[in-house]
Motif scaffolding. Structure first.
Motif, PDB file in Angstrom:
ATOM      1  N   VAL A  79       4.318  -0.724  -1.956  1.00  0.00           N
ATOM      2  CA  VAL A  79       4.801  -2.110  -1.274  1.00  0.00           C
ATOM      3  C   VAL A  79       4.061  -3.300  -1.999  1.00  0.00           C
ATOM      4  N   THR A  80       2.794  -3.245  -2.297  1.00  0.00           N
ATOM      5  CA  THR A  80       2.003  -4.270  -2.758  1.00  0.00           C
ATOM      6  C   THR A  80       2.393  -4.397  -4.438  1.00  0.00           C
ATOM      7  N   VAL A  81       2.574  -3.248  -5.239  1.00  0.00           N
ATOM      8  CA  VAL A  81       2.826  -3.465  -6.511  1.00  0.00           C
ATOM      9  C   VAL A  81       4.079  -4.121  -6.694  1.00  0.00           C
ATOM     10  N   MET A 159       0.000  -2.201   8.890  1.00  0.00           N
ATOM     11  CA  MET A 159      -0.146  -1.863   7.799  1.00  0.00           C
ATOM     12  C   MET A 159       0.728  -2.860   6.874  1.00  0.00           C
ATOM     13  N   ASN A 160       1.873  -3.308   7.547  1.00  0.00           N
ATOM     14  CA  ASN A 160       2.690  -4.419   6.811  1.00  0.00           C
ATOM     15  C   ASN A 160       1.672  -5.749   6.604  1.00  0.00           C
ATOM     16  N   SER A 161       0.812  -5.685   7.625  1.00  0.00           N
ATOM     17  CA  SER A 161       0.177  -7.158   7.804  1.00  0.00           C
ATOM     18  C   SER A 161      -1.062  -7.078   6.652  1.00  0.00           C
ATOM     19  N   ILE A 162      -1.409  -5.889   6.650  1.00  0.00           N
ATOM     20  CA  ILE A 162      -2.642  -5.733   5.421  1.00  0.00           C
ATOM     21  C   ILE A 162      -2.070  -5.899   4.297  1.00  0.00           C
ATOM     22  N   CYS A 163      -0.764  -5.447   3.868  1.00  0.00           N
ATOM     23  CA  CYS A 163       0.005  -5.451   2.710  1.00  0.00           C
ATOM     24  C   CYS A 163       0.272  -6.937   2.192  1.00  0.00           C
ATOM     25  N   LEU A 164       0.535  -7.625   3.088  1.00  0.00           N
ATOM     26  CA  LEU A 164       0.705  -9.129   3.027  1.00  0.00           C
ATOM     27  C   LEU A 164      -0.370  -9.821   2.729  1.00  0.00           C
ATOM     28  N   MET A 165      -1.722  -9.490   3.386  1.00  0.00           N
ATOM     29  CA  MET A 165      -2.933 -10.078   2.804  1.00  0.00           C
ATOM     30  C   MET A 165      -3.274  -9.869   1.447  1.00  0.00           C
ATOM     31  N   ASP A 166      -3.138  -8.579   0.877  1.00  0.00           N
ATOM     32  CA  ASP A 166      -3.336  -8.224  -0.293  1.00  0.00           C
ATOM     33  C   ASP A 166      -2.237  -8.801  -1.411  1.00  0.00           C
ATOM     34  N   LEU A 220       1.575  -3.359 -13.987  1.00  0.00           N
ATOM     35  CA  LEU A 220       1.782  -2.403 -13.047  1.00  0.00           C
ATOM     36  C   LEU A 220       0.676  -1.287 -12.864  1.00  0.00           C
ATOM     37  N   VAL A 221       0.076  -1.001 -14.216  1.00  0.00           N
ATOM     38  CA  VAL A 221      -1.179   0.036 -14.173  1.00  0.00           C
ATOM     39  C   VAL A 221      -2.243  -0.705 -13.378  1.00  0.00           C
ATOM     40  N   PHE A 222      -2.561  -1.892 -13.628  1.00  0.00           N
ATOM     41  CA  PHE A 222      -3.684  -2.556 -13.129  1.00  0.00           C
ATOM     42  C   PHE A 222      -3.440  -2.693 -11.584  1.00  0.00           C
ATOM     43  N   ASN A 223      -2.298  -2.891 -11.074  1.00  0.00           N
ATOM     44  CA  ASN A 223      -1.841  -2.978  -9.777  1.00  0.00           C
ATOM     45  C   ASN A 223      -2.140  -1.701  -9.072  1.00  0.00           C
ATOM     46  N   ILE A 224      -1.454  -0.466  -9.596  1.00  0.00           N
ATOM     47  CA  ILE A 224      -1.138   0.761  -9.078  1.00  0.00           C
ATOM     48  C   ILE A 224      -2.541   1.254  -8.885  1.00  0.00           C
ATOM     49  N   ILE A 225      -3.575   1.168  -9.838  1.00  0.00           N
ATOM     50  CA  ILE A 225      -4.985   1.622  -9.809  1.00  0.00           C
ATOM     51  C   ILE A 225      -5.628   0.789  -8.403  1.00  0.00           C
ATOM     52  N   SER A 226      -5.440  -0.491  -8.534  1.00  0.00           N
ATOM     53  CA  SER A 226      -6.008  -1.303  -7.502  1.00  0.00           C
ATOM     54  C   SER A 226      -5.256  -0.817  -6.067  1.00  0.00           C
ATOM     55  N   GLY A 227      -4.115  -0.820  -6.097  1.00  0.00           N
ATOM     56  CA  GLY A 227      -3.349  -0.222  -4.495  1.00  0.00           C
ATOM     57  C   GLY A 227      -3.874   1.040  -4.127  1.00  0.00           C
ATOM     58  N   PHE A 228      -3.995   2.396  -5.089  1.00  0.00           N
ATOM     59  CA  PHE A 228      -4.471   3.473  -4.553  1.00  0.00           C
ATOM     60  C   PHE A 228      -6.044   3.465  -4.323  1.00  0.00           C
ATOM     61  N   LYS A 229      -6.645   2.381  -4.569  1.00  0.00           N
ATOM     62  CA  LYS A 229      -8.311   2.103  -4.525  1.00  0.00           C
ATOM     63  C   LYS A 229      -8.559   1.506  -3.233  1.00  0.00           C
ATOM     64  N   VAL A 230      -7.547   1.160  -2.623  1.00  0.00           N
ATOM     65  CA  VAL A 230      -7.610   0.249  -1.229  1.00  0.00           C
ATOM     66  C   VAL A 230      -8.760   0.819  -0.251  1.00  0.00           C
ATOM     67  N   PHE A 231      -9.544  -0.185   0.081  1.00  0.00           N
ATOM     68  CA  PHE A 231     -10.570   0.263   1.118  1.00  0.00           C
ATOM     69  C   PHE A 231     -10.887  -1.004   1.856  1.00  0.00           C
ATOM     70  N   ALA A 232     -11.508  -2.100   1.282  1.00  0.00           N
ATOM     71  CA  ALA A 232     -12.087  -3.016   1.709  1.00  0.00           C
ATOM     72  C   ALA A 232     -11.021  -3.795   2.585  1.00  0.00           C
ATOM     73  N   GLN A 233      -9.692  -3.886   2.237  1.00  0.00           N
ATOM     74  CA  GLN A 233      -8.696  -4.607   3.044  1.00  0.00           C
ATOM     75  C   GLN A 233      -8.682  -3.960   4.204  1.00  0.00           C
TER      76      GLN A 233
END
Length: 294
Positions: A79-81, A159-166, A220-233
């Motif tokens: 969703v975020t990517v 989950m959608n609320s957290i996605c919107l924040m990111d 895409l690559v940077f955002n995918i790495i960031s998306g799968f590393k999601v933790f702090a959000q």
């Protein structure tokens, strides 16, 4: 024999501090994770580490919470990517020309990137507050009380609320990557397309997008790495709740580590690393084939 120049000598020493930090804080932990992921090491038997083969991974894939964490991580990343890249591309098209207004608009969109995730989380927890948050207060003000929700602690919306924040925080990065790609495209291509009778849509489809693939790949690559590393959000808003509905791989690892299961949490980290590398390399290989030289 030709003597090495002073520049060659110093250039190697200048990268040494960064290389040492990279080895200590990235290479060594990942190698340790690779080894410890196949052990039963825990705080409850700290000095007695035993190799247990694939037992940690068998335990992982038998846990319902881990399956939820994988599903939520994929959902968050996809969703975020997608949305960050679409919005970032559209914003780049709007502000690609240099002007005072566009410079201001670029700064406004990019500004959230300069804020810590924890600070952003505090802001959005306030915005999503079911009692006096901006969203619910705004809905009540216009007579739409029935649409008010507990945005973070209702499993249907959390989950959608957290996605919107990111998405709010990360779109600026994508916009900057796209702007650099758009500005690098020679104007000759657009002039040739106009001569051939191409309208704005055709120029976008047949000139802009093909020549922008390299920038899209990076984003895409940077955002995918960031998306799968999601933790702090997630950790700073719902901590995986309500009822584990927003658990991701990062929070699952954190809770396993916090419970003292060191080898088990290392297995989670190893699985996450392999997943990110596999997806990133696959996407990179696919998109690299579509890149156009100009």
């Amino acid at each position: 024999m030709k003597k090495k120049s002073t520049q060659d000598f110093y250039s190697k020493w200048f990268i040494a501090p960064a290389a040492i930090l990279f080895i200590i804080f990235f290479v060594v932990p990942n190698l340790a994770s690779f080894v410890l992921g196949f052990t039963d090491w825990s705080l409850y038997d700290f000095n007695n580490i035993k190799f247990n083969g694939l037992e940690n991974f068998r335990r992982l894939f038998s846990e319902k919470t881990f399956a939820i964490a994988i599903k939520n991580t994929f959902y968050f990343a996809i969703v975020t990517v997608l949305i960050k890249n679409v919005f970032g591309f559209l914003m780049a098209l709007i502000v690609k020309k240099t002007s005072k207004f566009n410079t201001l608009l670029r700064a406004v969109v990019f500004l959230p990137m300069t804020i810590s995730v924890m600070v952003v989380a505090i802001i959005f927890v306030s915005i999503y507050n079911p009692t006096n948050g901006i969203i619910n207060e705004g809905l009540r003000a216009i007579g739409l009380d029935s649409l008010t929700r507990d945005w973070l602690f209702d499993a249907r919306y959390s989950m959608n609320s957290i996605c919107l924040m990111d998405i709010w925080q990360g779109t600026g990065f994508t916009m900057c990557v796209m702007i650099s790609g758009l500005q690098a495209i020679p104007t000759d291509y657009y002039e040739a397309a106009k001569i051939d009778g191409a309208d704005k849509w055709q120029q976008l489809r047949y000139v802009t997008l093909p020549l922008l693939i390299s920038s899209i790949t990076i984003s895409l690559v940077f955002n995918i790495i960031s998306g799968f590393k999601v933790f702090a959000q997630v950790y700073s808003t719902t901590n995986g709740g309500p009822a584990d509905s927003t658990h991701v791989l990062g929070t699952f690892l954190f809770k396993s580590f916090g419970n003292g299961f060191l080898g088990y949490s290392a297995a989670v980290g190893l699985f996450t690393t392999v997943l990110i590398v596999a997806l990133s390399m696959t996407l990179l290989a696919i998109l690299r084939k579509r890149e156009v030289e100009y």
